[in-house]
Design a protein around this motif. Structure first.
Motif, mmCIF file in Angstrom:
data_model
loop_
_atom_site.group_PDB
_atom_site.id
_atom_site.type_symbol
_atom_site.label_atom_id
_atom_site.label_comp_id
_atom_site.label_asym_id
_atom_site.label_seq_id
_atom_site.Cartn_x
_atom_site.Cartn_y
_atom_site.Cartn_z
ATOM 1 N N VAL A 70 -15.400 -22.530 3.710
ATOM 2 C CA VAL A 70 -14.745 -21.574 3.071
ATOM 3 C C VAL A 70 -13.951 -22.289 2.049
ATOM 4 N N TYR A 71 -14.359 -21.568 0.786
ATOM 5 C CA TYR A 71 -13.534 -21.926 -0.528
ATOM 6 C C TYR A 71 -13.024 -20.895 -1.129
ATOM 7 N N ASP A 72 -11.688 -20.393 -0.991
ATOM 8 C CA ASP A 72 -11.029 -19.173 -1.321
ATOM 9 C C ASP A 72 -10.143 -19.445 -2.231
ATOM 10 N N ARG A 73 -9.690 -18.326 -3.246
ATOM 11 C CA ARG A 73 -8.668 -18.552 -4.079
ATOM 12 C C ARG A 73 -7.982 -17.257 -4.437
ATOM 13 N N PHE A 74 -6.624 -17.305 -4.735
ATOM 14 C CA PHE A 74 -6.172 -16.195 -5.234
ATOM 15 C C PHE A 74 -5.184 -16.330 -6.368
ATOM 16 N N SER A 75 -5.624 -16.425 -7.550
ATOM 17 C CA SER A 75 -4.716 -16.635 -8.761
ATOM 18 C C SER A 75 -5.660 -16.143 -10.105
ATOM 19 N N GLU A 76 -5.035 -15.845 -11.077
ATOM 20 C CA GLU A 76 -5.934 -16.030 -12.391
ATOM 21 C C GLU A 76 -6.563 -16.912 -12.649
ATOM 22 N N LEU A 77 -6.020 -18.315 -12.812
ATOM 23 C CA LEU A 77 -6.661 -19.556 -13.130
ATOM 24 C C LEU A 77 -7.723 -19.830 -12.203
ATOM 25 N N GLY A 78 -7.461 -19.621 -10.775
ATOM 26 C CA GLY A 78 -8.318 -20.019 -9.852
ATOM 27 C C GLY A 78 -9.788 -19.122 -9.748
ATOM 28 N N ALA A 79 -9.373 -17.725 -10.505
ATOM 29 C CA ALA A 79 -10.745 -17.055 -10.776
ATOM 30 C C ALA A 79 -11.243 -17.225 -12.202
ATOM 31 N N TRP A 80 -10.986 -18.498 -12.911
ATOM 32 C CA TRP A 80 -11.391 -19.064 -14.047
ATOM 33 C C TRP A 80 -11.043 -18.187 -15.283
ATOM 34 N N ASN A 81 -9.950 -17.577 -15.173
ATOM 35 C CA ASN A 81 -9.133 -16.757 -16.494
ATOM 36 C C ASN A 81 -8.343 -17.710 -17.154
ATOM 37 N N TYR A 82 -8.879 -18.817 -17.660
ATOM 38 C CA TYR A 82 -8.364 -19.956 -18.460
ATOM 39 C C TYR A 82 -7.568 -19.421 -19.613
ATOM 40 N N SER A 83 -6.623 -20.248 -20.143
ATOM 41 C CA SER A 83 -5.926 -19.967 -21.316
ATOM 42 C C SER A 83 -6.722 -20.011 -22.665
ATOM 43 N N ILE A 84 -6.587 -19.304 -23.570
ATOM 44 C CA ILE A 84 -7.539 -19.106 -24.777
ATOM 45 C C ILE A 84 -6.557 -19.384 -25.848
ATOM 46 N N PRO A 85 -6.709 -20.533 -26.634
ATOM 47 C CA PRO A 85 -5.900 -20.853 -27.758
ATOM 48 C C PRO A 85 -5.960 -19.757 -28.849
ATOM 49 N N THR A 86 -4.594 -19.671 -29.390
ATOM 50 C CA THR A 86 -4.763 -18.680 -30.617
ATOM 51 C C THR A 86 -5.181 -18.918 -31.596
ATOM 52 N N PHE A 88 -14.107 -19.813 -23.480
ATOM 53 C CA PHE A 88 -13.235 -20.543 -22.811
ATOM 54 C C PHE A 88 -13.357 -20.413 -21.372
ATOM 55 N N ARG A 89 -14.052 -19.149 -21.040
ATOM 56 C CA ARG A 89 -14.098 -18.605 -19.772
ATOM 57 C C ARG A 89 -15.558 -18.565 -19.289
ATOM 58 N N TRP A 90 -16.352 -19.336 -19.537
ATOM 59 C CA TRP A 90 -17.881 -19.514 -19.423
ATOM 60 C C TRP A 90 -18.238 -19.248 -18.040
ATOM 61 N N ARG A 91 -17.474 -19.831 -16.883
ATOM 62 C CA ARG A 91 -17.898 -19.885 -15.715
ATOM 63 C C ARG A 91 -17.934 -18.422 -15.163
ATOM 64 N N ASN A 92 -17.599 -17.279 -15.897
ATOM 65 C CA ASN A 92 -17.464 -16.136 -15.599
ATOM 66 C C ASN A 92 -18.687 -15.239 -15.719
ATOM 67 N N TYR A 93 -19.989 -15.955 -16.590
ATOM 68 C CA TYR A 93 -20.822 -15.171 -16.941
ATOM 69 C C TYR A 93 -22.117 -15.995 -16.659
ATOM 70 N N GLN A 94 -23.015 -15.295 -16.212
ATOM 71 C CA GLN A 94 -24.410 -15.744 -15.546
ATOM 72 C C GLN A 94 -25.145 -16.391 -16.896
ATOM 73 N N ASP A 95 -25.145 -16.289 -18.166
ATOM 74 C CA ASP A 95 -25.800 -16.862 -19.124
ATOM 75 C C ASP A 95 -25.388 -18.489 -19.361
ATOM 76 N N TYR A 96 -24.162 -18.917 -18.766
ATOM 77 C CA TYR A 96 -23.629 -20.201 -19.152
ATOM 78 C C TYR A 96 -23.316 -20.951 -17.986
#
Length: 462
Positions: A199-215, A242-250
């Motif tokens: 099991v590899y479970d998470r519960f956070s924005e960053l854990g769900a790969w929603n990383y900070s995007i520089p301005t 910056f959040r490429w893990r969320n997409y099958q293309d990358y």
């Protein structure tokens, strides 16, 4: 279970603490001063210096470089990235004169660079790793080795033809904790393995790969077209960059980011080549933010019997919507016990069934006639001795690595030892495909909604 019904003790793992043997009980007092710590590195002379370059300097790229530079005789020679802000941070950390480029091929042309660390999005792994070996560079490639299983054989061929050292960055394979767990399993401490639960479970924005995007992210400060590579063309989108893990293309979603770690560790512990069937089911439950990979996914794999292990099933789960807070664990069940592993600790719980099956309880015996009960008891007592009837209480042994232990330096130490002395690499390109193949097949199964048949010997879909 009460303290009196089990023996439980803590062992610190050290270079000389391989005390496991089938049927052997070990008792060791927990004494911080007397316990030996593993020392995986040695000092290298200046003649052994290795110059490395980083290709892809995001979270893993910087993490890998920082770890690699902790080892003696290793120095940074340059980096490649597609966002200018990463150059600024690298120069702040390693000096204003650090060589930086957006074109990884410039690093491959440099004769003063011995090895590269490839920490790019998954869809670039095969292209850069193969090009690097063809240019005479040793390669440390982040997991998963490939985005799609079909890309793996070309990396294996490049490694074989060039003779370059290649290692996949799933660091648990080099962990002293996993090494000790492997000894326990191979010694027969838990009998024949029949089921694995990971099991590899998470519960956070960053854990769900929603990383900070520089301005300052813009087409001027980052190279969008080069990032896309062989992925479908689309307009500039800093979220995808910056959040490429969320997409099958990358990326490869949960299976390629996390399942591959669990599969790699299991394959090493059991000397397994892989499953024959893979099935996955998933959903997008919480993070409905435009991503096209599931945030909850489960998989089941069927491993055939081989010379190194019995037939078993492996069940994997990744839940990024785990309201309990998330967590990681691995349980390897055998016919006589279970190994539980998590991070820097693991335990072995041994419990063997008595020869006599027992009677009563939830049993047809309760509904025999009085005469039949007497006859049955007479037969049972004649067939089974008191020793046959004895129920052995579970024995649990706990292990822990030294406080602060980190397997990542050990993994890089093995990589550099391969370069310096030719030490065999466990997690080479073949191992990498045998882990990445089944991991990425979870995505194939999820998208097709069908069982995928895999040939673990020839590493291809049947």
């Amino acid at each position: 279970m009460s303290h009196s019904s089990r023996r439980s003790f803590l062992r610190k793992l050290g270079a000389s603490t391989a005390l496991f043997a089938a049927g052997t009980d070990v008792s060791l007092a927990h004494d911080e001063e007397r316990l030996e710590y593993l020392q995986p590195w040695r000092k290298w002379s200046p003649n052994d210096k290795i110059r490395i370059a980083g290709i892809g300097m995001g979270i893993m790229g910087f993490g890998n470089m920082i770890t690699a530079l902790k080892l003696p005789g290793v120095e940074i020679a340059g980096i490649c990235d597609l966002y200018d802000g990463h150059f600024d941070h690298a120069r702040e950390r390693w000096g204003a004169n650090l060589y930086c480029t957006r074109d990884y091929r410039e690093l491959l042309e440099r004769r003063d660079i011995d090895a590269v660390i490839v920490s790019t999005p998954d869809h670039w792994h095969d292209h850069i790793a193969i090009a690097a070996m063809r240019k005479g560079k040793h390669v440390y490639c982040e997991k998963p080795m490939v985005q799609h299983w079909e890309e793996g054989q070309a990396i294996i061929d490049a490694q074989r033809e060039t003779g370059k050292v290649f290692i996949v960055g799933s660091q648990f394979v080099s962990s002293i904790v996993l090494a000790e767990a492997k000894k326990a399993i191979r010694s027969g401490a838990i009998g024949e393995v029949n089921f694995v639960e990971a099991v590899y479970d998470r519960f956070s924005e960053l854990g769900a790969w929603n990383y900070s995007i520089p301005t300052d992210a813009s087409p001027k400060t980052l190279d969008w077209d080069r990032f896309l590579g062989d992925a479908p063309s689309r307009p500039f989108d800093p979220v995808r960059f910056f959040r490429w893990r969320n997409y099958q293309d990358y990326g490869t979603g949960v299976p390629g980011d996390l399942f591959v770690h669990l599969i790699s560790a299991l394959h090493h512990a059991l000397d397994a080549k892989g499953p024959e069937r893979v099935f996955a089911s998933g959903s997008l439950s919480l993070w409905k933010d435009g991503r096209d990979v599931p945030d909850v996914i489960t998989g089941i794999m069927e491993y055939p019997k081989t010379d190194t292990h019995s037939a078993f099933q492996m069940q994997l789960r990744g839940n990024f919507a785990d309201g309990s807070g998330g967590g990681t664990h691995v349980r390897i069940f055998g016919s006589e016990g279970v190994v539980e592993w998590g991070g820097s600790r693991f335990s072995v719980k041994k419990q063997k069934l008595p020869k006599a099956p027992g009677y009563g309880g939830w049993d047809t015996y309760n509904f025999f006639s009085a005469a039949q009960k007497k006859e049955f008891e007479k037969w049972y007592n004649a067939k089974y001795s008191e020793a046959d009837k004895k129920w052995n209480e579970p024995v649990e042994t706990k292990f822990s690595a030294p406080q602060g232990y980190d397997e990542r330096p050990d993994h890089f130490a093995n990589f550099f030892a391969g370069i310096r002395s030719g030490k065999p690499i466990v997690e080479d390109a073949t191992f990498g495909l045998r882990a990445a193949g089944p991991a990425t097949l979870h995505n194939l199964s999820y998208n097709r909604r069908e069982v995928i048949r895999w040939d673990p010997v020839n590493m291809r879909v049947k």
